[in-house]
Design an enzyme around this catalytic site. Structure first.
Site, PDB file in Angstrom:
ATOM      1  N   GLU A  51      79.711  91.952  26.009  1.00 40.56           N
ATOM      2  CA  GLU A  51      78.578  92.855  26.174  1.00 40.56           C
ATOM      3  C   GLU A  51      77.307  92.436  25.425  1.00 40.56           C
ATOM      4  O   GLU A  51      76.199  92.595  25.941  1.00 40.56           O
ATOM      5  CB  GLU A  51      78.982  94.271  25.725  1.00 40.56           C
ATOM      6  CG  GLU A  51      80.002  94.908  26.635  1.00 40.56           C
ATOM      7  CD  GLU A  51      80.563  96.198  26.043  1.00 40.56           C
ATOM      8  OE1 GLU A  51      81.214  96.106  24.985  1.00 40.56           O
ATOM      9  OE2 GLU A  51      80.347  97.267  26.624  1.00 40.56           O
ATOM     10  N   ILE A  73      88.271  90.860  35.083  1.00 44.93           N
ATOM     11  CA  ILE A  73      87.115  91.338  35.843  1.00 44.93           C
ATOM     12  C   ILE A  73      86.107  90.241  36.131  1.00 44.93           C
ATOM     13  O   ILE A  73      85.012  90.512  36.605  1.00 44.93           O
ATOM     14  CB  ILE A  73      86.429  92.542  35.153  1.00 44.93           C
ATOM     15  CG1 ILE A  73      85.966  92.178  33.746  1.00 44.93           C
ATOM     16  CG2 ILE A  73      87.363  93.728  35.099  1.00 44.93           C
ATOM     17  CD1 ILE A  73      85.089  93.261  33.121  1.00 44.93           C
ATOM     18  N   GLY A  74      86.474  89.031  35.828  1.00 42.42           N
ATOM     19  CA  GLY A  74      85.586  87.921  36.156  1.00 42.42           C
ATOM     20  C   GLY A  74      85.100  87.151  34.941  1.00 42.42           C
ATOM     21  O   GLY A  74      84.634  86.026  35.054  1.00 42.42           O
ATOM     22  N   GLY A 129      86.810  85.826  32.628  1.00 43.37           N
ATOM     23  CA  GLY A 129      87.682  84.742  32.192  1.00 43.37           C
ATOM     24  C   GLY A 129      88.476  85.101  30.958  1.00 43.37           C
ATOM     25  O   GLY A 129      89.198  84.266  30.408  1.00 43.37           O
ATOM     26  N   GLY A 148      84.464  90.378  19.907  1.00 39.79           N
ATOM     27  CA  GLY A 148      84.086  90.628  21.291  1.00 39.79           C
ATOM     28  C   GLY A 148      82.805  89.899  21.635  1.00 39.79           C
ATOM     29  O   GLY A 148      81.897  89.808  20.808  1.00 39.79           O
TER      30      GLY A 148
END
Ligand code: FES
Ligand code: FES
Lengths: 770, 164
Positions: free
Chosen positions: A726, A481-482, A484, A723
């Site tokens: 976000e 989704i961009g 990377g 992660g």
């Protein structure tokens, strides 16, 4: 174009921790990368959606004759023309097109397919709908009042997840209850109660949502769309059209920004029903006006916090109530109160907790999952209040936090047990980098805030294949989704096989050609797909070494794999090219293929302290601290961010530059929400129609941003990664609000911190002092 | 059938090649590039001149192709992202964007590259302030602009070193 990419080739050697350039960079820099808006299919028609002008109204009649008479129009579809089937993630409350009632401004009412875009636009405008406007509820508070109109009168008849708490306009609720909060509050030396509000903000991806639906022999529905979750679209489309999911092929195109806005179906279903009706491919590209009226932006929230603190600055109890404005349909909203409760508890040791968050239907568009959904709103409330309490108790906000943060082995709000917690390090590093406690100029201020977030679990599977030229293909159902993330996955895979990363070709996000993946959401792609890729690499590596051992007449345990060659350790001259091993495998049994799967282990929590939870614990949690320096213009109330520091536990930085990119981008989005962005509403009518009405940060608004990557390995991430996508957006509104208070003594408890609000707070402070 | 619409003749240079086209008079320069010439590198986002995704160079100056009629480009010369790399070699700006991590989703990238090129063409050693100024018409939602500014600075340095 070999010469062109020479500068982009990465040197040989270990790939983990190396900032290799992203694999799709060359195509994106040359304009050759195909986005949703670039995809066309031979023979396609153009679709257009007619939308409701009212937040709540009964549809008395729809006259499509003028639309059908428009030259070039092939078909017009209304809600009544379709079988009554509903969709929705946790509650199936939405139809493709409105049936009898419209519930928000922008809701799809009818759709047309035409030979040209212009004809489709004209025909959609000629669909004549007679409406009887009805009273609308425009806030959760209004929707919860006795006698308020029900947004869904038939809500009890809807199919919903059995654990979902619903009641009238409530479409989801979650609680955490721990200890004895009323006793805790009674025993506290001080109890502070504060209320915070936020307004909706939009993902504002530059590329609108697009879908091209085509029915292809033998009865397969193929949809190209810029969706983040092709497998969710597959299930929803199969359901809505009454066909087996195995006959639905959703292929994710290149994506021009998503940030959670392209998770749920947006336009695929409308394109699909049109294509079914006309028997030809249909393409729909949304306009920006449609994107602002009918997407999945971030919820407005209203949050009340009551926090009990002992004289020495120890927090003993917390009560929190939060309302999320869900809009007219469920979408992501029913599941998000669960996430909100964990952020509202905060990364603090608090023995007594009573936290409750509720999603409420209103007559607005369906608010959804913008990057770290509920995170920025909840952290704004929690971290603003932490600062307010520290100042009321005359404690340093850093010290006050350090006294209360969770530490190694502590228990989280829902009873999950933490491993290593790097929050103290994050706070201290961020504070040091901003010069916490140093003297400052007038109207300059510094603010600190911290939070925590999850690495979403969910399964991932990949296929891998080695080619005779020494390159590899890795097929994943996850979309790029961009961020990377798939470059990081390729790095992980290539590193395990001793391949240059450029030798890995990624095939992604095709529901019939790539294996299942829980999708590009929740900061999970590098984590989960990376783990699946490691499993596939381990399998194929075993196969390679087995064959190479025969060729080299050596023991497998003596072999190494590097730079596309298998060599015998100690005698590197005894080696064989990977390509030769592949060729041998092709002759023997058809080549070297493998698959790998991963599902994040469940994080244990205490089931008796939560209710209504769909995300009861934060997997492989990451902790982060932000520090901001601002200057406030005392005449205008305008806030300018000067410097910004993020200290974030990333577990292991697989590709540090990509992570910095996530941090910088997330911070600037967070600054937008902190200072200016809002989808303004008048009642239930949205006032924003394009970027001209929506104040996105521009190049000149951006402060100097420092990223400090803390690497405390997680138990389950590839190489310990956590992660990262976000978290950076969660904390900026709080850090900025705290810095503004530090600068001018004015506390703003409503987002955004617009100049008017800052001025008003400054005036209130002066009046209060007088 | 669709009614036949009126067409106007436009002759222009795009990336150094001469084109003569018949286009509907209401088509924008962006339509001309994407629909008539099949040059898909130039992107459309807002469609009303506020985001810069459709930036191209018109006689060397950056403009938003979505708000200019294709017919007004008659007799002019246009540079798009496809015209930046020569014989398969990336323009230093393109290379710097990839290396610096200035590209995420990449939807803003073509427009950013051309705004940056317009700057470096007239101002080979820009200050950070000048870089910010010249990119202020280009939105990017992904990167937070930091690495875009880094990339323009790096490309400027390399161009200066190469030509000096
Ligand atoms: S698309 Fe032209 S300025 Fe936005
Ligand atoms: S890289 Fe996505 S908008 Fe700039």
């Amino acid at each position: 174009m070999a010469a062109a990419t020479d500068g982009l080739r990465s040197p040989a050697g270990p790939l983990i921790g190396r900032s290799v350039p992203r694999l799709d960079g060359f195509h994106k820099a040359t304009g050759r990368f195909a986005y949703g808006t670039d995809v066309v299919v031979a023979g396609m028609l153009h679709g257009r959606v007619a939308r409701s002008p009212y937040p709540h109204a009964r549809i008395r009649a729809i006259d499509t004759s003028a639309a059908l008479a428009t030259p070039g129009v092939v078909a017009v579809v209304t809600g009544r023309d379709l079988p009554e089937r509903r969709f929705g993630a946790l509650v199936k409350d939405e139809t493709v097109l409105a049936v009898d009632v419209v519930r928000y401004v922008g809701q799809p009412v009818a759709a047309v397919a035409a030979l040209a875009v212009e004809a489709a636009i004209e025909a959609a405008a000629r669909i004549a709908v007679e409406y009887d406007p009805l009273p609308a509820v425009d806030t959760p508070e209004a929707a919860l009042r006795a006698g308020a109109p029900l947004v869904h009168e038939a809500w009890t008849t809807y199919v919903a997840h059995p654990q979902l708490i619903r009641a009238g306009n409530v479409c989801g609720a979650a609680t955490i209850a721990k200890g004895d909060p009323s006793r805790g509050l009674a025993d506290a030396d001080h109890v502070f109660e504060d209320v915070f509000t936020t307004e909706p903000v939009h993902q504002a991806y530059l590329e609108p949502r697009v879908a091209i639906a085509a029915w292809e022999p033998p009865g397969v529905l193929t949809v190209h769309s810029n969706t983040q979750l092709p497998f969710e679209a597959q299930t929803v489309l199969a359901d809505l059209l009454g066909i087996p999911p195995g006959r639905v092929r959703v292929i994710t195109t290149g994506i021009g920004g998503a940030f959670g806005g392209k998770l749920r179906v947006g336009v695929e279903h409308i394109a699909a029903v049109l294509a079914q009706r006309v028997g030809r491919p249909v393409r729909i590209v949304l306009t920006m006006a449609e994107e602002f009226a009918a997407a999945y932006p971030r919820h407005a929230m209203r949050i009340t916090l009551r926090t009990g603190v002992r004289r020495d600055g120890t927090i003993v109890a917390k009560e929190a109530h939060a309302l999320l404005d869900a809009g007219a349909f469920g979408g992501s909203s029913p599941g998000l109160p669960s996430v909100a409760t964990l952020v509202l508890a905060g990364p603090y040791r608090i023995p007594h907790l009573s936290i409750e968050a509720t999603s409420v239907y209103t007559h607005k568009q369906n608010f959804g999952s913008y990057r770290a959904p509920t995170g920025p709103q909840c952290a704004f409330a929690v971290e603003s209040q932490m600062d307010m309490i520290a100042r009321r108790l005359r404690l340093d906000p850093l010290e006050f936090r350090l006294r209360n943060i969770v530490r190694d082995g502590d228990e989280g709000p829902s009873g999950q047990v933490f491993g290593k917690v790097s929050l103290e390090a994050a706070l201290r590093k961020a504070a040091a980098a901003i010069g916490w406690g140093h003297r400052r100029q007038p109207h300059h201020g510094k603010g600190l805030a911290c939070s925590w977030w999850t690495t979403t679990g969910g399964p991932s599977a990949v296929y891998a294949r080695l080619h005779a030229d020494g390159t590899a293909t890795l097929a994943t159902g996850c979309a790029e989704i961009g961020t990377g993330a798939l470059t990081a996955v390729a790095q992980i895979f290539a590193d395990d096989l001793g391949l240059p990363v450029e030798n890995v070709t990624l095939i992604s996000a095709d529901t019939l050609a790539t294996p299942y993946d829980h999708g590009a959401q929740g900061s999970r792609s590098t984590f989960a797909v990376g783990n699946a890729a490691r499993a596939a690499a381990a399998d194929i590596r075993r196969q390679v070494l087995g064959l190479a051992a025969e060729v080299l007449e050596a023991r497998v345990s003596d072999l190494g794999l590097r730079d596309g060659r298998v060599y015998v350790r100690g005698t590197p001259s005894r080696q064989v090219e990977l390509g030769d091993v592949v060729r041998l495998a092709m002759q023997r049994h058809g080549g070297l293929v493998s698959s790998g799967t991963f599902v994040a282990p469940a994080t244990p929590y205490k089931t008796d302290c939560v209710s209504g939870h769909f995300y009861p614990a934060f997997h492989a949690p990451s902790f982060h601290a932000h520090a901001a320096e601002v200057v406030v213009d005392p005449e205008t109330g305008t806030v300018r961010a000067l410097r910004y520091v993020v200290a974030q536990d990333v577990g292991k930085a697989i590709n540090p530059r990509l992570i910095e990119g996530q941090i910088e981008g997330g911070v600037v989005q967070g600054l937008g929400q902190a200072l200016r962005e809002r989808i303004a509403y008048q009642g239930a009518y949205p006032l924003v129609h394009n970027f001209s009405d929506y104040a996105l940060p521009r190049c000149g608004d951006v402060p100097q941003i420092t990223s400090i990557l803390i690497e405390e390995p997680s138990d389950s991430g590839p190489h310990g990664a956590r992660g990262v996508g976000e978290p950076p957006i969660i904390t900026p509104p709080a850090a900025i609000a705290n810095a503004v208070h530090d600068a001018v003594g004015a506390r703003v408890t409503d987002l955004p911190l617009s100049p008017e609000r800052v001025l008003r707070a400054m005036r209130g402070r002066l009046e209060g002092a007088a | 059938m669709l009614p036949r619409t009126r067409r106007v003749r436009v002759a222009l240079d795009v990336n150094g090649r001469r084109h003569v086209l018949q286009i509907p008079p209401h088509h924008t320069l962006l339509d001309l590039l994407r629909a008539h010439l099949g040059l898909l590198g130039t992107k459309e986002s807002c469609g009303e001149g506020v985001c810069g995704a459709c930036t191209v160079l018109l006689d060397g100056r950056p403009i938003n192709a979505c708000v200019m009629l294709g017919a007004s480009a008659h007799g002019r010369s246009v540079t798009t992202v496809e015209g930046l790399s020569q014989d398969g070699t990336l323009h230093p700006l393109q290379l710097a964007f990839v290396e610096c991590g200035a590209i995420q989703c990449g939807y803003c990238t073509p427009g950013m590259l051309l705004s940056a090129k317009a700057l470096l063409d007239v101002c080979p050693a820009p200050s950070d302030e000048q870089i910010r100024q010249s990119l202020s018409g280009n939105l990017c939602r992904c990167t937070g602009f930091v690495k875009i500014i880094d990339a323009v600075r790096l490309a400027a340095r390399r161009l200066a070193a190469g030509s000096g």
